[in-house]
Design a protein around this motif. Sequence first.
Motif, mmCIF file in Angstrom:
data_model
loop_
_atom_site.group_PDB
_atom_site.id
_atom_site.type_symbol
_atom_site.label_atom_id
_atom_site.label_comp_id
_atom_site.label_asym_id
_atom_site.label_seq_id
_atom_site.Cartn_x
_atom_site.Cartn_y
_atom_site.Cartn_z
ATOM 1 N N ASP A 149 0.838 -1.156 -0.026
ATOM 2 C CA ASP A 149 0.062 0.205 -0.062
ATOM 3 C C ASP A 149 1.050 1.406 0.190
ATOM 4 O O ASP A 149 0.267 2.436 -0.221
ATOM 5 C CB ASP A 149 -0.948 0.021 1.214
ATOM 6 C CG ASP A 149 -2.020 -1.191 1.079
ATOM 7 O OD1 ASP A 149 -2.229 -1.421 0.161
ATOM 8 O OD2 ASP A 149 -2.593 -1.440 2.166
ATOM 9 N N ASP A 150 2.462 1.226 0.323
ATOM 10 C CA ASP A 150 2.962 2.343 0.184
ATOM 11 C C ASP A 150 3.334 2.729 -1.186
ATOM 12 O O ASP A 150 3.976 3.743 -1.395
ATOM 13 C CB ASP A 150 4.322 1.911 0.819
ATOM 14 C CG ASP A 150 4.252 1.821 2.435
ATOM 15 O OD1 ASP A 150 3.359 2.447 2.952
ATOM 16 O OD2 ASP A 150 5.085 1.039 2.863
ATOM 17 N N PHE A 151 2.787 1.841 -2.012
ATOM 18 C CA PHE A 151 3.233 2.249 -3.425
ATOM 19 C C PHE A 151 2.139 2.642 -4.386
ATOM 20 O O PHE A 151 1.059 2.195 -4.166
ATOM 21 C CB PHE A 151 4.101 0.879 -4.235
ATOM 22 C CG PHE A 151 5.258 0.736 -3.241
ATOM 23 C CD1 PHE A 151 6.496 1.364 -3.522
ATOM 24 C CD2 PHE A 151 5.185 -0.031 -2.161
ATOM 25 C CE1 PHE A 151 7.559 1.287 -2.963
ATOM 26 C CE2 PHE A 151 6.353 -0.274 -1.539
ATOM 27 C CZ PHE A 151 7.591 0.518 -1.926
ATOM 28 N N PHE A 152 2.392 3.453 -5.603
ATOM 29 C CA PHE A 152 1.260 3.721 -6.510
ATOM 30 C C PHE A 152 0.872 2.390 -7.076
ATOM 31 O O PHE A 152 1.563 1.607 -7.413
ATOM 32 C CB PHE A 152 1.885 4.655 -7.404
ATOM 33 C CG PHE A 152 1.866 6.101 -6.991
ATOM 34 C CD1 PHE A 152 0.831 6.894 -6.948
ATOM 35 C CD2 PHE A 152 3.131 6.541 -6.892
ATOM 36 C CE1 PHE A 152 1.012 8.213 -6.572
ATOM 37 C CE2 PHE A 152 3.356 7.903 -6.418
ATOM 38 C CZ PHE A 152 2.201 8.884 -6.233
ATOM 39 N N GLU A 153 -0.589 2.536 -7.230
ATOM 40 C CA GLU A 153 -1.157 1.097 -7.841
ATOM 41 C C GLU A 153 -0.463 0.785 -9.082
ATOM 42 O O GLU A 153 -0.296 -0.558 -9.534
ATOM 43 C CB GLU A 153 -2.713 1.381 -7.966
ATOM 44 C CG GLU A 153 -3.423 0.052 -8.353
ATOM 45 C CD GLU A 153 -4.978 0.356 -8.315
ATOM 46 O OE1 GLU A 153 -5.503 -0.523 -8.886
ATOM 47 O OE2 GLU A 153 -5.372 1.289 -8.032
ATOM 48 N N ALA A 154 -0.305 1.641 -10.037
ATOM 49 C CA ALA A 154 0.199 1.461 -11.286
ATOM 50 C C ALA A 154 1.769 0.556 -11.335
ATOM 51 O O ALA A 154 1.849 -0.136 -12.158
ATOM 52 C CB ALA A 154 0.207 2.571 -12.459
ATOM 53 N N SER A 155 2.535 1.205 -10.417
ATOM 54 C CA SER A 155 3.888 0.426 -10.312
ATOM 55 C C SER A 155 3.723 -0.810 -9.587
ATOM 56 O O SER A 155 4.595 -1.583 -10.295
ATOM 57 C CB SER A 155 4.802 1.730 -9.470
ATOM 58 O OG SER A 155 4.183 1.621 -8.241
ATOM 59 N N ILE A 156 2.904 -1.219 -8.949
ATOM 60 C CA ILE A 156 2.661 -2.501 -8.131
ATOM 61 C C ILE A 156 2.393 -3.376 -9.214
ATOM 62 O O ILE A 156 2.785 -4.620 -9.280
ATOM 63 C CB ILE A 156 1.795 -2.185 -6.910
ATOM 64 C CG1 ILE A 156 2.705 -1.608 -5.386
ATOM 65 C CG2 ILE A 156 1.253 -3.570 -6.484
ATOM 66 C CD1 ILE A 156 3.783 -2.583 -5.061
ATOM 67 N N ALA A 157 1.359 -2.960 -9.874
ATOM 68 C CA ALA A 157 0.819 -3.918 -10.949
ATOM 69 C C ALA A 157 2.039 -4.196 -11.968
ATOM 70 O O ALA A 157 2.076 -5.394 -12.209
ATOM 71 C CB ALA A 157 -0.425 -3.350 -11.635
ATOM 72 N N ALA A 158 2.764 -3.437 -12.320
ATOM 73 C CA ALA A 158 3.530 -3.611 -13.250
ATOM 74 C C ALA A 158 4.736 -4.567 -12.588
ATOM 75 O O ALA A 158 5.418 -5.293 -13.331
ATOM 76 C CB ALA A 158 4.490 -2.275 -13.830
ATOM 77 N N ALA A 159 5.037 -4.374 -11.295
ATOM 78 C CA ALA A 159 6.076 -5.193 -10.750
ATOM 79 C C ALA A 159 5.309 -6.520 -10.232
ATOM 80 O O ALA A 159 6.259 -7.335 -9.488
ATOM 81 C CB ALA A 159 6.532 -4.570 -9.386
ATOM 82 N N SER A 160 4.357 -6.894 -10.789
ATOM 83 C CA SER A 160 3.612 -8.093 -10.212
ATOM 84 C C SER A 160 3.422 -9.173 -11.347
ATOM 85 O O SER A 160 3.321 -8.617 -12.608
ATOM 86 C CB SER A 160 2.446 -7.932 -9.677
ATOM 87 O OG SER A 160 2.185 -7.243 -8.423
ATOM 88 N N ALA A 161 3.793 -10.506 -11.046
ATOM 89 C CA ALA A 161 3.107 -11.564 -12.131
ATOM 90 C C ALA A 161 1.763 -11.462 -12.241
ATOM 91 O O ALA A 161 0.968 -10.910 -11.486
ATOM 92 C CB ALA A 161 3.860 -12.722 -11.430
ATOM 93 N N PRO A 162 1.188 -12.176 -13.252
ATOM 94 C CA PRO A 162 -0.087 -12.193 -13.633
ATOM 95 C C PRO A 162 -1.002 -12.657 -12.462
ATOM 96 O O PRO A 162 -2.094 -12.298 -12.441
ATOM 97 C CB PRO A 162 -0.118 -13.164 -14.732
ATOM 98 C CG PRO A 162 1.172 -13.136 -15.457
ATOM 99 C CD PRO A 162 2.056 -12.585 -14.375
ATOM 100 N N ASP A 163 -0.283 -13.580 -11.566
ATOM 101 C CA ASP A 163 -1.157 -14.031 -10.440
ATOM 102 C C ASP A 163 -0.938 -13.392 -9.151
ATOM 103 O O ASP A 163 -1.469 -13.702 -8.038
ATOM 104 C CB ASP A 163 -0.643 -15.539 -9.870
ATOM 105 C CG ASP A 163 0.826 -15.580 -9.547
ATOM 106 O OD1 ASP A 163 1.416 -14.453 -9.453
ATOM 107 O OD2 ASP A 163 1.415 -16.747 -8.967
ATOM 108 N N GLY A 164 -0.349 -12.109 -9.195
ATOM 109 C CA GLY A 164 -0.270 -11.124 -8.273
ATOM 110 C C GLY A 164 0.966 -11.022 -7.373
ATOM 111 O O GLY A 164 1.190 -10.388 -6.512
ATOM 112 N N THR A 165 1.798 -12.218 -7.573
ATOM 113 C CA THR A 165 2.779 -12.281 -6.850
ATOM 114 C C THR A 165 3.981 -11.081 -7.194
ATOM 115 O O THR A 165 4.044 -10.940 -8.241
ATOM 116 C CB THR A 165 3.560 -13.588 -7.226
ATOM 117 O OG1 THR A 165 2.778 -14.901 -6.881
ATOM 118 C CG2 THR A 165 4.945 -13.792 -6.492
ATOM 119 N N LEU A 166 4.433 -10.449 -6.228
ATOM 120 C CA LEU A 166 5.267 -9.503 -6.498
ATOM 121 C C LEU A 166 6.779 -9.743 -6.725
ATOM 122 O O LEU A 166 7.115 -10.803 -5.996
ATOM 123 C CB LEU A 166 5.406 -8.502 -5.140
ATOM 124 C CG LEU A 166 5.911 -7.103 -5.207
ATOM 125 C CD1 LEU A 166 5.188 -6.251 -6.084
ATOM 126 C CD2 LEU A 166 6.162 -6.370 -3.845
#
Length: 425
Positions: free
Chosen positions: A118-135
């Motif tokens: 939650d400390d990060f912008f949503e777009a950047s967390i999405a870009a840093a995650s695998a399709p299954d949501g794994t960071l």
Amino acid sequence: MKTAYARLAAATALAAGLSTPAMAQVEVEWWDFLGGGDGVRMKALIDEFNAEHDDIQIEGTTLEWGQPYYTKVRTSVAVGQGPDIMTYHLSRLPLALEEGVLSPITEADLETAGLSADDFFEASIAAASAPDGTLMAVPFDIHAVVAHYNRTALEGTQWLDADGNLTGIESLEDLTELLRWAKEEGFSDPLSFQTEGGGGTWRMFYTLFRQQDGQLLTDGEVLAGDNMDKAVNAIQTLADWRSEGLIPEQAAYEASVALFSGGRSVLHINGVWEVPTFKDQTDAGTLGFEWFANEIPQMMDQPATWADSHAFAIPNDPDMSEETRAAVLTVIGWMQEHSLDWAGAGHIPAYKPTVESAEYAELQPNATYASLADNAAFDPRSKIAGVASPVYDAVDNLIAPAVHGFLSPEEAAQQMKDELQSLLD
């Protein structure tokens, strides 16, 4: 503040019924690809971290940007000789997942670093995650293209508001009107960017394409449906500007920057990483005009700006010790807490507490264009996209020639579709 490594060692000692001895020093091997002002700032951050920590020391190495860097990462990790931590473009994440070079970042890892998603912008967390949501990495910034502009030249015109920000650009026609006016006023190349190909042309094309809600890839198909028309429209727009002399002929990256700083362009669309260049020239008294930067205006169906992120990644090394991993996570957490210094390179920190701070609000023009974090258009999630990818090759070989009249926009878009599709089939 006691580091994660120190806490882990202390807990281990207490569990064994031992007193806590002086902590052994952990050396963290660090790789990055950061040159120029980025490199200077990152080295300063590393030096500051090392000065503050006795138990952890970063041993930094800077490698060549682009394909050479990622090739070395792939081969080194495969034989167990990779670094402990490395910088990574999030646009390269899909290929990294295919290659298996990254270690997942768990919630426990983030807690060790003193962070949460939650400390990060949503777009950047999405870009840093695998399709299954794994960071798979921890974002450090959002770096995008912005509109650098000559405030002095626009003073008193319809395109500058009372606060000195761009205004009155709500369509492609509005921007074209501004560029034609600038041409009449003696600006030889009213809008400069890297037009010979490479990153500059891709970022311009992709911004115009995404402002139409264009999707390069849809269920494994390149430019499906009306996305072909949107790509053609983006290329045609650039070609029309070139034919009118509103953008330069085949300008290399350095030349496009010089066109703006030399007063031959009223607008310069380029990355936030050039903010320090123009700040330094202003401080040295060599720029010759007042300059500022805003988010690229919405000119089509939706706001969108090409963007990527530098992130911190941990190589997939099953032999990494718990102590080293804890030290790496301490480094990542410390860097986020000190990301205001990184913002001096023009980047928007991905760490929201920094962007929301009073100190960041005083950092200009960064605070003004920070709004683009909500409109960041990352490269398509595919192994054929991202930095130094086949998509960039298609820009060099097809889109840039079409902009300069050597191919029609329709031919360029169709050939790009065919070439990229062949890599996916």
